[in-house]
Design a protein around this motif. Structure first.
Motif, PDB file in Angstrom:
ATOM      1  N   ALA A  78     -37.406   4.888 -37.161  1.00  0.00           N
ATOM      2  CA  ALA A  78     -38.520   4.294 -37.912  1.00  0.00           C
ATOM      3  C   ALA A  78     -39.860   4.605 -37.254  1.00  0.00           C
ATOM      4  O   ALA A  78     -40.846   4.876 -37.948  1.00  0.00           O
ATOM      5  CB  ALA A  78     -38.336   2.784 -38.041  1.00  0.00           C
ATOM      6  N   ARG A 116     -37.130  -3.104 -48.030  1.00  0.00           N
ATOM      7  CA  ARG A 116     -37.774  -2.722 -46.769  1.00  0.00           C
ATOM      8  C   ARG A 116     -36.978  -3.254 -45.576  1.00  0.00           C
ATOM      9  O   ARG A 116     -36.768  -2.538 -44.601  1.00  0.00           O
ATOM     10  CB  ARG A 116     -39.211  -3.232 -46.718  1.00  0.00           C
ATOM     11  CG  ARG A 116     -39.904  -2.811 -45.407  1.00  0.00           C
ATOM     12  CD  ARG A 116     -41.305  -3.309 -45.301  1.00  0.00           C
ATOM     13  NE  ARG A 116     -41.348  -4.765 -45.360  1.00  0.00           N
ATOM     14  CZ  ARG A 116     -42.462  -5.461 -45.494  1.00  0.00           C
ATOM     15  NH1 ARG A 116     -43.623  -4.842 -45.578  1.00  0.00           N
ATOM     16  NH2 ARG A 116     -42.436  -6.761 -45.545  1.00  0.00           N
ATOM     17  N   ARG A 120     -35.355  -1.139 -42.480  1.00  0.00           N
ATOM     18  CA  ARG A 120     -35.638  -1.486 -41.081  1.00  0.00           C
ATOM     19  C   ARG A 120     -34.354  -1.723 -40.293  1.00  0.00           C
ATOM     20  O   ARG A 120     -34.256  -1.349 -39.115  1.00  0.00           O
ATOM     21  CB  ARG A 120     -36.500  -2.744 -41.003  1.00  0.00           C
ATOM     22  CG  ARG A 120     -37.936  -2.535 -41.389  1.00  0.00           C
ATOM     23  CD  ARG A 120     -38.668  -3.859 -41.354  1.00  0.00           C
ATOM     24  NE  ARG A 120     -40.087  -3.711 -41.577  1.00  0.00           N
ATOM     25  CZ  ARG A 120     -40.903  -4.728 -41.778  1.00  0.00           C
ATOM     26  NH1 ARG A 120     -40.445  -5.972 -41.769  1.00  0.00           N
ATOM     27  NH2 ARG A 120     -42.187  -4.514 -41.977  1.00  0.00           N
ATOM     28  N   ASP A 124     -35.085   1.036 -37.714  1.00  0.00           N
ATOM     29  CA  ASP A 124     -35.663   0.422 -36.504  1.00  0.00           C
ATOM     30  C   ASP A 124     -34.612   0.210 -35.424  1.00  0.00           C
ATOM     31  O   ASP A 124     -34.944   0.115 -34.251  1.00  0.00           O
ATOM     32  CB  ASP A 124     -36.312  -0.931 -36.826  1.00  0.00           C
ATOM     33  CG  ASP A 124     -37.756  -0.815 -37.273  1.00  0.00           C
ATOM     34  OD1 ASP A 124     -38.442   0.122 -36.848  1.00  0.00           O
ATOM     35  OD2 ASP A 124     -38.194  -1.688 -38.054  1.00  0.00           O
TER      36      ASP A 124
END
Length: 153
Positions: A78, A116, A120, A124
């Motif tokens: 990310a 979203r 993530r 992430d």
């Protein structure tokens, strides 16, 4: 947002940083381009974005090239995507939490925020080191093993 599309720019950026992570030192743009079969001029522009984003440093001269600005364990996929593309998910050019809907569409904002959040949860939580080692986070492996994960729709 009708589909998640990973641009060539984001794909090339991740691949270049994976090559840097695996090398563990300074590598020229030419060597990165050759290793990953990337267009060198395009890669140089991407590396400039990654440098501005604080993910790589560069050095000039005979021993010059690019290297990771911090350990591969501390750089997520990310981070790379944000450095070259901006936010992971947008709705009509704005962040999902800023989308406002009325009436029956009001809960749609929650759907976009959840989209979203799911991006993530994978991007992430997966570092360059995870990919280089082949030891992806368990939740990422679980998602990829789902029966329909590899089937187009």
């Amino acid at each position: 947002m009708t589909r998640m599309q990973i641009s060539a720019r984001a794909d090339y950026a991740v691949r270049a940083l994976l090559a840097l992570a695996a090398a563990g030192g300074t590598v020229t743009a030419e060597a990165l381009a050759a290793e990953q079969a990337l267009p060198r001029k395009f890669l140089e522009a991407i590396l400039a974005d990654l440098r501005r984003g604080g993910l790589v440093t560069s050095q000039r001269g005979p021993e010059g090239g690019h290297r990771l600005a911090r350990p591969a364990t501390e750089i997520s996929v990310a981070d790379v995507m944000r450095a070259v593309e901006g936010p992971l998910a947008e709705v009509r050019g704005q962040r999902p939490e800023h989308s406002v809907y009325a009436g029956v569409a009001e809960p749609l904002q929650t759907v976009w925020v959840a989209v979203r959040a799911s991006l993530r949860a994978v991007l992430d939580e997966t570092s360059l080191a995870d990919i280089v080692s082949g030891e992806l986070p368990e939740h990422v492996q679980t998602l990829a093993r789902a029966p329909d994960a590899w089937s187009p729709r």
